[in-house]
Write an enzyme that holds these catalytic residues in place. Structure first.
Site, PDB file in Angstrom:
ATOM      1  N   VAL A   1     -20.874  29.389 -34.243  1.00  0.00           N
ATOM      2  CA  VAL A   1     -22.013  29.215 -33.337  1.00  0.00           C
ATOM      3  C   VAL A   1     -21.661  29.908 -32.025  1.00  0.00           C
ATOM      4  CG1 VAL A   1     -23.440  27.557 -32.082  1.00  0.00           C
ATOM      5  CG2 VAL A   1     -22.668  27.021 -34.399  1.00  0.00           C
TER       6      VAL A   1
ATOM      7  N   THR B   1     -30.554  39.018 -30.192  1.00  0.00           N
ATOM      8  CA  THR B   1     -31.074  37.674 -29.888  1.00  0.00           C
ATOM      9  C   THR B   1     -32.420  37.777 -29.172  1.00  0.00           C
ATOM     10  OG1 THR B   1     -28.853  36.776 -29.725  1.00  0.00           O
ATOM     11  CG2 THR B   1     -30.534  35.637 -28.452  1.00  0.00           C
TER      12      THR B   1
ATOM     13  N   THR C   1     -28.537  36.959 -23.642  1.00  0.00           N
ATOM     14  CA  THR C   1     -28.287  37.708 -24.879  1.00  0.00           C
ATOM     15  C   THR C   1     -26.974  38.446 -24.726  1.00  0.00           C
ATOM     16  OG1 THR C   1     -29.032  39.587 -26.218  1.00  0.00           O
ATOM     17  CG2 THR C   1     -29.767  39.551 -23.939  1.00  0.00           C
TER      18      THR C   1
HETATM   19  N1  GLY Z   1     -25.675  35.797 -28.222  1.00  0.00           N
HETATM   20  C1  GLY Z   1     -25.810  35.510 -29.581  1.00  0.00           C
HETATM   21  C2  GLY Z   1     -24.572  35.154 -30.261  1.00  0.00           C
HETATM   22  O1  GLY Z   1     -23.504  35.610 -29.875  1.00  0.00           O
HETATM   23  O2  GLY Z   1     -24.616  34.411 -31.214  1.00  0.00           O
END
Ligand code: GLY
Length: 300
Positions: A199, A170, A221
């Site tokens: 999501v 990310t 992240t």
């Molecule tokens: N941190 C990004 C996700 O898990 O979608």
């Protein structure tokens, strides 16, 4: 200590970055910092600087955002992004979009032009069309490295090592401009081989991102399902609001993530004065920030 004139910190994810990928990570972080600094140095807005930095990272196939993101179980890229402004607490977010080259642009358009805070999938893409953001062909977001990795996962067990090891790639940015405005943003392709429609934390206010002019700005992240459990970005903001030093706030969040979820991740932040901090419990996190003397710090 006086506040720096302007501040910028960016990340390209907390993951076990292989040695071969480090030069590309460093170059991507540097380019993102340069794009943001160019705007901040001419007294531009934190909103513009953060958007510019994230676009660089979304367009860089090193990271799991925009072009080059992981494919989901169906072999499609589905992208999430958010941008949040600290004075008004307004945010714009998109989730599971498949035809948007730079989801951060659409997130900003939602912040500025929608009565809503978050749009998903087909609705988000309709909003893009109605507001002058062109749709791309979904195939433009897919690169050969990720298509091959997805193919290997389909032929056997899904394995993150097929995906260049960057399950946590990310991207994020936080800026404070000369007027003291704080903006934070996060953008991701999510986890590799995720269920269609999944999501994670990234586009959720308080989970993958938060900005409050009275506290600071944060971008996270890591494993989204874990970060959501501890609402990590809001936790960092609350610590800053209550007077924690920036590094102490970042460290405490990652400690809680490890202790309560046994998971991995990291975060970057600026406090309300623009002081940067970063913490992670992976072997590394691609990140960098502007030093007060104008130089850049980049890690790893
Ligand atoms: N941190 C990004 C996700 O898990 O979608």
């Amino acid at each position: 200590m006086s506040s720096p004139k302007f501040s910028l910190i960016v990340h390209g994810g907390a993951w076990d970055i292989p040695a071969a990928a480090i030069p590309d990570c460093r170059a991507g972080i540097r380019h993102a910092l340069e794009a943001g600094r160019e705007i901040l140095a001419r007294d531009g807005a934190a909103m513009d600087a953060v958007e510019a930095a994230i676009i660089v990272l979304e367009d860089d196939i090193t990271f799991d955002a925009g072009t080059g993101a992981h494919l989901n179980r169906d072999g499609r890229v589905q992208l999430d992004a958010i941008i949040m402004e600290g004075a008004s607490l307004k945010a714009g977010a998109v989730a599971a979009v498949e035809r948007i080259k730079n989801p951060i642009r659409l997130a900003r358009k939602i912040l500025e032009s929608s009565e809503h805070m978050m749009l998903t999938g087909a609705g988000a893409e309709l909003f893009a069309q109605e507001n002058g953001i062109a749709l791309c062909d979904p195939s433009e977001l897919v690169i050969e490295r990720e298509r091959r990795a997805w193919q290997r996962c389909r032929e056997g067990n899904h394995s993150s090592e097929f995906h260049f090891g960057h399950n946590h790639g990310t991207v994020g940015a936080v800026a404070r401009d000369v007027q003291g405005r704080i903006v934070a943003a996060t953008s991701t392709g999510g986890t590799c081989c995720k269920f269609p429609g999944r999501v994670g934390d990234s586009p959720l206010v308080g989970c993958g991102c938060y900005a409050d002019a009275e506290a600071g700005g944060i971008s996270c992240t890591g494993h989204g399902e874990a970060i959501m459990k501890i609402v990590m970005a809001k936790m960092a903001a609350d610590l800053l609001r209550n007077g924690a030093a920036p590094q102490a706030a970042a460290d405490e969040c990652v400690q809680l993530l490890a202790n309560r979820t046994q998971s991995t991740g990291g975060l970057i932040l600026l406090d309300r004065s623009g002081r940067p901090a970063a913490a992670f419990n992976t072997s590394s996190m691609a990140h960098g920030y502007l030093e007060p003397d104008g130089s850049v710090f980049i890690s790893p």
